[in-house]
Design a protein around this motif. Structure first.
Motif, PDB file in Angstrom:
ATOM      1  N   ASP A  71       0.851  -1.185   0.000  1.00  0.00           N
ATOM      2  CA  ASP A  71       0.000   0.000   0.000  1.00  0.00           C
ATOM      3  C   ASP A  71       0.888   1.237   0.000  1.00  0.00           C
ATOM      4  OD1 ASP A  71      -2.251   1.546  -0.026  1.00  0.00           O
ATOM      5  OD2 ASP A  71      -2.941   0.987   1.969  1.00  0.00           O
ATOM      6  N   SER A  72       0.294   2.362  -0.327  1.00  0.00           N
ATOM      7  CA  SER A  72       0.997   3.638  -0.281  1.00  0.00           C
ATOM      8  C   SER A  72       0.005   4.736   0.052  1.00  0.00           C
ATOM      9  CB  SER A  72       1.649   3.945  -1.635  1.00  0.00           C
ATOM     10  OG  SER A  72       2.219   5.247  -1.603  1.00  0.00           O
ATOM     11  N   ASP A  73       0.527   5.831   0.602  1.00  0.00           N
ATOM     12  CA  ASP A  73      -0.343   6.964   0.903  1.00  0.00           C
ATOM     13  C   ASP A  73      -0.418   7.945  -0.276  1.00  0.00           C
ATOM     14  OD1 ASP A  73       2.199   8.028   1.039  1.00  0.00           O
ATOM     15  OD2 ASP A  73       1.948   8.912   3.024  1.00  0.00           O
ATOM     16  N   ALA A  74       0.245   7.623  -1.382  1.00  0.00           N
ATOM     17  CA  ALA A  74       0.204   8.468  -2.583  1.00  0.00           C
ATOM     18  C   ALA A  74      -0.491   7.695  -3.713  1.00  0.00           C
ATOM     19  CB  ALA A  74       1.619   8.861  -3.000  1.00  0.00           C
ATOM     20  N   ILE A  75      -1.426   8.329  -4.403  1.00  0.00           N
ATOM     21  CA  ILE A  75      -2.267   7.597  -5.348  1.00  0.00           C
ATOM     22  C   ILE A  75      -1.504   7.008  -6.541  1.00  0.00           C
ATOM     23  CG2 ILE A  75      -4.501   8.611  -4.753  1.00  0.00           C
ATOM     24  CD1 ILE A  75      -4.138  10.608  -7.037  1.00  0.00           C
ATOM     25  N   ILE A  76      -0.564   7.742  -7.100  1.00  0.00           N
ATOM     26  CA  ILE A  76       0.176   7.191  -8.249  1.00  0.00           C
ATOM     27  C   ILE A  76       1.117   6.087  -7.791  1.00  0.00           C
ATOM     28  CG2 ILE A  76       1.922   7.737  -9.998  1.00  0.00           C
ATOM     29  CD1 ILE A  76       0.293  10.076 -10.782  1.00  0.00           C
ATOM     30  N   VAL A  77       1.744   6.288  -6.652  1.00  0.00           N
ATOM     31  CA  VAL A  77       2.661   5.271  -6.116  1.00  0.00           C
ATOM     32  C   VAL A  77       1.880   3.994  -5.791  1.00  0.00           C
ATOM     33  CG1 VAL A  77       4.295   4.736  -4.267  1.00  0.00           C
ATOM     34  CG2 VAL A  77       4.227   7.033  -5.239  1.00  0.00           C
ATOM     35  N   LYS A  78       0.670   4.156  -5.301  1.00  0.00           N
ATOM     36  CA  LYS A  78      -0.175   3.003  -5.005  1.00  0.00           C
ATOM     37  C   LYS A  78      -0.424   2.192  -6.284  1.00  0.00           C
ATOM     38  CE  LYS A  78      -4.272   1.952  -2.314  1.00  0.00           C
ATOM     39  NZ  LYS A  78      -5.210   2.462  -1.341  1.00  0.00           N
ATOM     40  N   GLY A  79      -0.574   2.887  -7.402  1.00  0.00           N
ATOM     41  CA  GLY A  79      -0.745   2.218  -8.695  1.00  0.00           C
ATOM     42  C   GLY A  79       0.509   1.458  -9.094  1.00  0.00           C
ATOM     43  N   ILE A  80       1.674   2.031  -8.817  1.00  0.00           N
ATOM     44  CA  ILE A  80       2.946   1.358  -9.111  1.00  0.00           C
ATOM     45  C   ILE A  80       3.076   0.101  -8.247  1.00  0.00           C
ATOM     46  CG2 ILE A  80       5.470   1.570  -9.001  1.00  0.00           C
ATOM     47  CD1 ILE A  80       5.013   4.622  -9.599  1.00  0.00           C
ATOM     48  N   VAL A  81       2.694   0.226  -6.970  1.00  0.00           N
ATOM     49  CA  VAL A  81       2.701  -0.929  -6.065  1.00  0.00           C
ATOM     50  C   VAL A  81       1.789  -2.016  -6.648  1.00  0.00           C
ATOM     51  CG1 VAL A  81       1.996  -1.758  -3.770  1.00  0.00           C
ATOM     52  CG2 VAL A  81       3.251   0.397  -3.976  1.00  0.00           C
ATOM     53  N   ALA A  82       0.599  -1.623  -7.107  1.00  0.00           N
ATOM     54  CA  ALA A  82      -0.355  -2.583  -7.679  1.00  0.00           C
ATOM     55  C   ALA A  82       0.260  -3.323  -8.866  1.00  0.00           C
ATOM     56  CB  ALA A  82      -1.640  -1.869  -8.097  1.00  0.00           C
ATOM     57  N   LEU A  83       0.983  -2.595  -9.728  1.00  0.00           N
ATOM     58  CA  LEU A  83       1.638  -3.229 -10.885  1.00  0.00           C
ATOM     59  C   LEU A  83       2.693  -4.237 -10.444  1.00  0.00           C
ATOM     60  CD1 LEU A  83       2.234  -0.306 -13.428  1.00  0.00           C
ATOM     61  CD2 LEU A  83       0.635  -2.213 -13.655  1.00  0.00           C
ATOM     62  N   LEU A  84       3.541  -3.834  -9.503  1.00  0.00           N
ATOM     63  CA  LEU A  84       4.595  -4.735  -9.024  1.00  0.00           C
ATOM     64  C   LEU A  84       4.006  -5.998  -8.400  1.00  0.00           C
ATOM     65  CD1 LEU A  84       7.190  -2.260  -7.463  1.00  0.00           C
ATOM     66  CD2 LEU A  84       7.457  -3.610  -9.546  1.00  0.00           C
ATOM     67  N   LEU A  85       2.955  -5.840  -7.607  1.00  0.00           N
ATOM     68  CA  LEU A  85       2.335  -6.990  -6.956  1.00  0.00           C
ATOM     69  C   LEU A  85       1.685  -7.899  -7.989  1.00  0.00           C
ATOM     70  CD1 LEU A  85       0.733  -5.571  -3.681  1.00  0.00           C
ATOM     71  CD2 LEU A  85       3.068  -6.228  -4.166  1.00  0.00           C
ATOM     72  N   ARG A  86       1.069  -7.293  -8.979  1.00  0.00           N
ATOM     73  CA  ARG A  86       0.418  -8.086 -10.031  1.00  0.00           C
ATOM     74  C   ARG A  86       1.440  -8.961 -10.764  1.00  0.00           C
ATOM     75  NH1 ARG A  86      -2.766  -5.171 -14.844  1.00  0.00           N
ATOM     76  NH2 ARG A  86      -2.546  -6.800 -16.374  1.00  0.00           N
ATOM     77  N   VAL A  87       2.613  -8.408 -10.998  1.00  0.00           N
ATOM     78  CA  VAL A  87       3.648  -9.140 -11.731  1.00  0.00           C
ATOM     79  C   VAL A  87       4.348 -10.172 -10.850  1.00  0.00           C
ATOM     80  CG1 VAL A  87       5.890  -8.878 -12.895  1.00  0.00           C
ATOM     81  CG2 VAL A  87       4.047  -7.295 -13.413  1.00  0.00           C
ATOM     82  N   LEU A  88       4.667  -9.808  -9.610  1.00  0.00           N
ATOM     83  CA  LEU A  88       5.556 -10.649  -8.801  1.00  0.00           C
ATOM     84  C   LEU A  88       4.882 -11.500  -7.726  1.00  0.00           C
ATOM     85  CD1 LEU A  88       8.441  -8.058  -8.441  1.00  0.00           C
ATOM     86  CD2 LEU A  88       8.387 -10.076  -9.917  1.00  0.00           C
ATOM     87  N   SER A  89       3.759 -11.082  -7.204  1.00  0.00           N
ATOM     88  CA  SER A  89       3.115 -11.846  -6.145  1.00  0.00           C
ATOM     89  C   SER A  89       2.595 -13.177  -6.697  1.00  0.00           C
ATOM     90  CB  SER A  89       1.960 -11.043  -5.541  1.00  0.00           C
ATOM     91  OG  SER A  89       1.463 -11.699  -4.393  1.00  0.00           O
TER      92      SER A  89
END
Length: 140
Positions: A71-89
């Motif tokens: 998670d992140s407290d910044a909206i764009i960074v949260k989207g980047i986190v979502a991408l990384l998790l989608r690829v690697l989790s």
């Protein structure tokens, strides 16, 4: 689905947008769809150093695969986190450690982030790889 298939899927999704305002909107949408990180995982230990905004990454090994939440407290960074998790989790430590993350450059993400956000992205990837290495060692 392999990590590379997931990366290719993301590249295809981003290629549908012509300008970066649309890509940012898509990133924000992805961040909004991210599962809420439980309060117990919002710890200093899960906080990523090197990020301008607050980013938490939590990983657990389940059935030989790493499940990552973030998670992140910044909206764009949260989207980047979502991408990384989608690829690697959901992949094994070896899969994560042996994969080159080419989607970040292919969708033009790095060049459209501020230097501090770009550093934060690198820090997130490093942390995920550190989790993978730790779990690999634990598995023996």
């Amino acid at each position: 689905m392999t990590i590379n298939e997931k990366q290719d899927q993301i590249i295809e999704e981003f290629s549908a947008f012509d300008d970066w305002m649309d890509k940012y909107s898509f990133l924000i949408e992805l961040g909004n769809e991210l599962n809420v990180l439980e309060e117990q995982h919002r710890t200093d230990q899960n906080l990523i150093d090197g990020c301008q905004s607050k980013v938490w990454l939590h990983a657990e090994l389940k059935d030989g695969k790493i499940e990552i939440q973030g998670d992140s407290d910044a909206i764009i960074v949260k989207g980047i986190v979502a991408l990384l998790l989608r690829v690697l989790s959901g992949h094994t430590p070896d899969e994560i450690l042996n994969t080159e993350l080419y989607f970040i450059d292919k969708i033009g993400l790095k060049e459209h982030l501020s230097p501090t956000r770009s550093n934060g992205l690198v820090a997130m990837v490093k942390q995920i790889r550190a989790y993978a290495l730790a779990f690999k060692v634990k598995q023996g």
